[in-house]
Design a protein around this motif. Structure first.
Motif, PDB file in Angstrom:
ATOM      1  N   ARG A 269      46.531  35.385  31.743  1.00 33.72           N
ATOM      2  CA  ARG A 269      46.567  36.774  32.198  1.00 33.72           C
ATOM      3  C   ARG A 269      45.224  37.456  31.973  1.00 33.72           C
ATOM      4  O   ARG A 269      44.737  38.210  32.830  1.00 33.72           O
ATOM      5  CB  ARG A 269      47.675  37.518  31.459  1.00 33.72           C
ATOM      6  N   THR A 270      44.625  37.195  30.826  1.00 32.94           N
ATOM      7  CA  THR A 270      43.324  37.802  30.518  1.00 32.94           C
ATOM      8  C   THR A 270      42.263  37.357  31.518  1.00 32.94           C
ATOM      9  O   THR A 270      41.439  38.177  31.974  1.00 32.94           O
ATOM     10  CB  THR A 270      42.901  37.408  29.088  1.00 32.94           C
ATOM     11  N   THR A 271      42.312  36.085  31.898  1.00 28.95           N
ATOM     12  CA  THR A 271      41.351  35.565  32.873  1.00 28.95           C
ATOM     13  C   THR A 271      41.497  36.278  34.212  1.00 28.95           C
ATOM     14  O   THR A 271      40.513  36.688  34.842  1.00 28.95           O
ATOM     15  CB  THR A 271      41.550  34.055  33.054  1.00 28.95           C
ATOM     16  N   VAL A 272      42.752  36.439  34.655  1.00 31.01           N
ATOM     17  CA  VAL A 272      42.996  37.113  35.932  1.00 31.01           C
ATOM     18  C   VAL A 272      42.580  38.582  35.852  1.00 31.01           C
ATOM     19  O   VAL A 272      41.998  39.132  36.799  1.00 31.01           O
ATOM     20  CB  VAL A 272      44.470  36.976  36.341  1.00 31.01           C
ATOM     21  N   LEU A 273      42.869  39.246  34.737  1.00 33.90           N
ATOM     22  CA  LEU A 273      42.496  40.648  34.588  1.00 33.90           C
ATOM     23  C   LEU A 273      40.978  40.838  34.635  1.00 33.90           C
ATOM     24  O   LEU A 273      40.481  41.857  35.138  1.00 33.90           O
ATOM     25  CB  LEU A 273      43.052  41.208  33.274  1.00 33.90           C
ATOM     26  N   GLN A 274      40.270  39.870  34.104  1.00 37.71           N
ATOM     27  CA  GLN A 274      38.809  39.936  34.195  1.00 37.71           C
ATOM     28  C   GLN A 274      38.353  39.881  35.651  1.00 37.71           C
ATOM     29  O   GLN A 274      37.428  40.598  36.061  1.00 37.71           O
ATOM     30  CB  GLN A 274      38.194  38.791  33.390  1.00 37.71           C
ATOM     31  N   THR A 275      39.045  39.047  36.441  1.00 35.61           N
ATOM     32  CA  THR A 275      38.730  38.958  37.877  1.00 35.61           C
ATOM     33  C   THR A 275      39.050  40.272  38.576  1.00 35.61           C
ATOM     34  O   THR A 275      38.293  40.738  39.440  1.00 35.61           O
ATOM     35  CB  THR A 275      39.530  37.806  38.516  1.00 35.61           C
ATOM     36  N   VAL A 276      40.201  40.866  38.173  1.00 29.36           N
ATOM     37  CA  VAL A 276      40.589  42.159  38.755  1.00 29.36           C
ATOM     38  C   VAL A 276      39.561  43.228  38.404  1.00 29.36           C
ATOM     39  O   VAL A 276      39.180  44.054  39.255  1.00 29.36           O
ATOM     40  CB  VAL A 276      41.988  42.574  38.238  1.00 29.36           C
ATOM     41  N   GLN A 277      39.110  43.226  37.170  1.00 28.33           N
ATOM     42  CA  GLN A 277      38.120  44.211  36.736  1.00 28.33           C
ATOM     43  C   GLN A 277      36.835  44.082  37.563  1.00 28.33           C
ATOM     44  O   GLN A 277      36.260  45.095  37.992  1.00 28.33           O
ATOM     45  CB  GLN A 277      37.809  44.008  35.245  1.00 28.33           C
ATOM     46  N   THR A 278      36.419  42.861  37.822  1.00 33.07           N
ATOM     47  CA  THR A 278      35.222  42.642  38.645  1.00 33.07           C
ATOM     48  C   THR A 278      35.448  43.141  40.063  1.00 33.07           C
ATOM     49  O   THR A 278      34.574  43.787  40.670  1.00 33.07           O
ATOM     50  CB  THR A 278      34.871  41.146  38.668  1.00 33.07           C
ATOM     51  N   ALA A 279      36.656  42.868  40.611  1.00 33.80           N
ATOM     52  CA  ALA A 279      36.971  43.292  41.974  1.00 33.80           C
ATOM     53  C   ALA A 279      37.032  44.808  42.095  1.00 33.80           C
ATOM     54  O   ALA A 279      36.853  45.364  43.181  1.00 33.80           O
ATOM     55  CB  ALA A 279      38.305  42.677  42.406  1.00 33.80           C
ATOM     56  N   LYS A 280      37.292  45.489  40.978  1.00 35.49           N
ATOM     57  CA  LYS A 280      37.430  46.944  41.017  1.00 35.49           C
ATOM     58  C   LYS A 280      36.099  47.661  40.760  1.00 35.49           C
ATOM     59  O   LYS A 280      35.849  48.738  41.315  1.00 35.49           O
ATOM     60  CB  LYS A 280      38.458  47.399  39.975  1.00 35.49           C
ATOM     61  N   THR A 281      35.261  47.099  39.942  1.00 38.13           N
ATOM     62  CA  THR A 281      34.058  47.820  39.519  1.00 38.13           C
ATOM     63  C   THR A 281      32.774  47.327  40.174  1.00 38.13           C
ATOM     64  O   THR A 281      31.769  48.056  40.200  1.00 38.13           O
ATOM     65  CB  THR A 281      33.900  47.721  37.994  1.00 38.13           C
ATOM     66  N   GLY A 282      32.785  46.112  40.695  1.00 38.86           N
ATOM     67  CA  GLY A 282      31.565  45.583  41.300  1.00 38.86           C
ATOM     68  C   GLY A 282      31.234  46.278  42.616  1.00 38.86           C
ATOM     69  O   GLY A 282      32.133  46.656  43.387  1.00 38.86           O
ATOM     70  N   ALA A 283      29.977  46.445  42.892  1.00 40.45           N
ATOM     71  CA  ALA A 283      29.546  47.095  44.137  1.00 40.45           C
ATOM     72  C   ALA A 283      30.029  46.296  45.347  1.00 40.45           C
ATOM     73  O   ALA A 283      29.800  45.090  45.450  1.00 40.45           O
ATOM     74  CB  ALA A 283      28.017  47.207  44.156  1.00 40.45           C
ATOM     75  N   GLY A 284      30.706  46.989  46.263  1.00 41.05           N
ATOM     76  CA  GLY A 284      31.191  46.347  47.470  1.00 41.05           C
ATOM     77  C   GLY A 284      32.360  45.403  47.262  1.00 41.05           C
ATOM     78  O   GLY A 284      32.774  44.700  48.193  1.00 41.05           O
ATOM     79  N   GLN A 285      32.945  45.419  46.067  1.00 37.63           N
ATOM     80  CA  GLN A 285      34.087  44.542  45.770  1.00 37.63           C
ATOM     81  C   GLN A 285      35.358  45.114  46.406  1.00 37.63           C
ATOM     82  O   GLN A 285      35.457  46.328  46.653  1.00 37.63           O
ATOM     83  CB  GLN A 285      34.267  44.397  44.266  1.00 37.63           C
ATOM     84  N   PRO A 286      36.359  44.247  46.673  1.00 38.48           N
ATOM     85  CA  PRO A 286      37.531  44.668  47.457  1.00 38.48           C
ATOM     86  C   PRO A 286      38.353  45.807  46.850  1.00 38.48           C
ATOM     87  O   PRO A 286      39.041  46.521  47.583  1.00 38.48           O
ATOM     88  CB  PRO A 286      38.354  43.383  47.580  1.00 38.48           C
ATOM     89  N   LEU A 287      38.320  45.985  45.541  1.00 33.54           N
ATOM     90  CA  LEU A 287      39.115  47.051  44.916  1.00 33.54           C
ATOM     91  C   LEU A 287      38.257  48.241  44.494  1.00 33.54           C
ATOM     92  O   LEU A 287      38.754  49.169  43.844  1.00 33.54           O
ATOM     93  CB  LEU A 287      39.860  46.509  43.692  1.00 33.54           C
TER      94      LEU A 287
END
Length: 285
Positions: A74-92
């Motif tokens: 779960r922690t691994t997936v949440l890290q991916t979600v965090q990247t998708a939300k905060t990274g420039a141009g990321q899907p979230l």
């Protein structure tokens, strides 16, 4: 919190105590035979309790290993979600979300109020679909709770009936033993009372007390002629509890089927959700 280790240690201490008690009872002769038998039964119960406690520890340890792996995943997936939300141009990211909202608004004529209405309609549909089986699930949960209560009541009523049965089955032998002991006490007290010497006369008092106690106990046994009725009452309570469990099981079976039908309906609605949601959204324009 009481640990399994402490509980098992306490049980093992009891087992050691019972082992010593068994040796003592056996050394005291046949008159302690019942104590010895009960002590052996207690040892068996202790061993069973120890085995169950250790099995629970093993199961809990296995579950802990699984939960550790699950939390890591779960922690691994949440890290991916965090990247998708905060990274420039990321899907979230906020920029992507805002751009998509603007594109949808533009595609539907640019009227924000109508778009908000359409979104609410789709959300209402989704809520309706998501709660399709909620009522049936609640009823099933209540039925399961009732079944658990009825099963607990059955255990109590059955144990009471079987305890009464054991008492009645053992009562004839106990009464016969008491009658023989009363006769012996009578003979002993009579003999001592007519024997010269204060020691014999004082001992006669003890034997008389024994005789009186046994005589009163046997008189109480004569007065207690309702054991058959007591058994009938206990048996009926046992069977009534068993019938209640059967009825509760029937209800669970029925409610589980109702819930399964509701879930199937929910699944079918999910399959057509995209089309139905689009129709609902269209109604806002």
């Amino acid at each position: 919190m009481t640990s399994i280790t402490d509980a098992v240690a306490s049980l093992e201490q009891d087992r050691s105590t019972f082992t010593a008690s068994l040796a003592t009872a056996m050394a005291q002769g046949a008159q302690f035979g019942q104590v010895a038998a009960q002590t052996r039964a207690a040892q068996i119960e202790i061993d069973s309790a120890i085995a169950r406690a250790k099995a629970e520890q093993i199961a809990a340890d296995a579950a802990t290993s699984r939960i550790t792996a699950a939390i890591n995943a779960r922690t691994t997936v949440l890290q991916t979600v965090q990247t998708a939300k905060t990274g420039a141009g990321q899907p979230l990211s906020d920029s992507v979300a805002n751009a998509l909202k603007a594109a949808v608004l533009d595609a539907n004529g640019g009227d924000q109020a109508k778009l908000d209405d359409a979104i609410d309609k789709v959300k209402t549909l989704d809520t309706d679909i998501a709660t399709t089986a909620d009522d049936e699930a609640s009823v099933l949960t209540a039925a399961l709770d009732t079944l658990a209560t009825k099963k607990a009541d059955l255990v109590t009523k059955k144990a009471a009936a079987l305890d009464l049965l054991a008492m009645i089955e053992g009562s004839a032998g106990i009464l016969a033993t008491q009658l023989s002991a009363a006769k012996d006490a009578l003979t002993r007290a009579t003999t001592l009372a007519t024997t010269d010497g204060d020691a014999a006369h004082h001992a006669a008092i003890v034997s008389y007390v024994d005789y009186s106690r046994l005589r009163d106990g046997l008189a109480a046994g004569l007065a207690n002629n309702g054991l058959g009725d007591d058994w009938a009452t206990a048996r009926d309570a046992w069977l009534s509890a068993a019938a209640a469990v059967a009825a509760a099981e029937e209800a669970v079976i029925e409610k589980r089927l109702d819930w399964a039908r509701a879930v199937a309906e929910q699944t079918a609605r999910l399959a057509t959700r995209a089309v139905k949601a689009a129709e609902e959204a269209a109604g806002a324009f």
